[in-house]
Motif scaffolding. Structure first.
Motif: not given
Length: 96
Positions: A56, A2, A58, A63-67
């Motif tokens: 969270d 991120e 994910a 992993g990374m989520d779209v949000g």
């Protein structure tokens, strides 16, 4: 991951802000450097305000989520643009 996204978005935000506000532009390299710094700061501040200390599921799994990606791009881009505007105003004020 991120943070890297935020830094890249910050560089883009700084250059975009420099292109829109020609009188505050620091040149491509200056806009990029200030944008990278602003992107990192913007991401850190937003993370602290939104409680980034509790990842969270994910993010905990690697992993990374779209949000999270959208949040990183937005905070980095806005942070880069805002810091460029602040430094541009200070530079112009000192030049007078």
């Amino acid at each position: 991951m991120e943070l890297i996204i935020s830094l890249i978005a910050g560089a883009l935000g700084g250059n975009l802000a420099g292109g829109v506000m020609k009188n505050l532009s620091l040149g491509t390299l200056g806009n990029s450097l200030v944008g990278i710094l602003g992107g990192g700061l913007g991401s850190t501040i937003l993370s602290a305000l939104l409680g980034g200390a509790a990842p969270d599921a994910a993010a905990a799994a690697g992993g990374m989520d779209v949000g999270a990606i959208i949040s990183s791009v937005a905070s980095g881009g806005v942070g880069g643009g805002v810091l460029l505007a602040i430094i541009g105003v200070i530079r112009n004020a000192m030049g007078k």
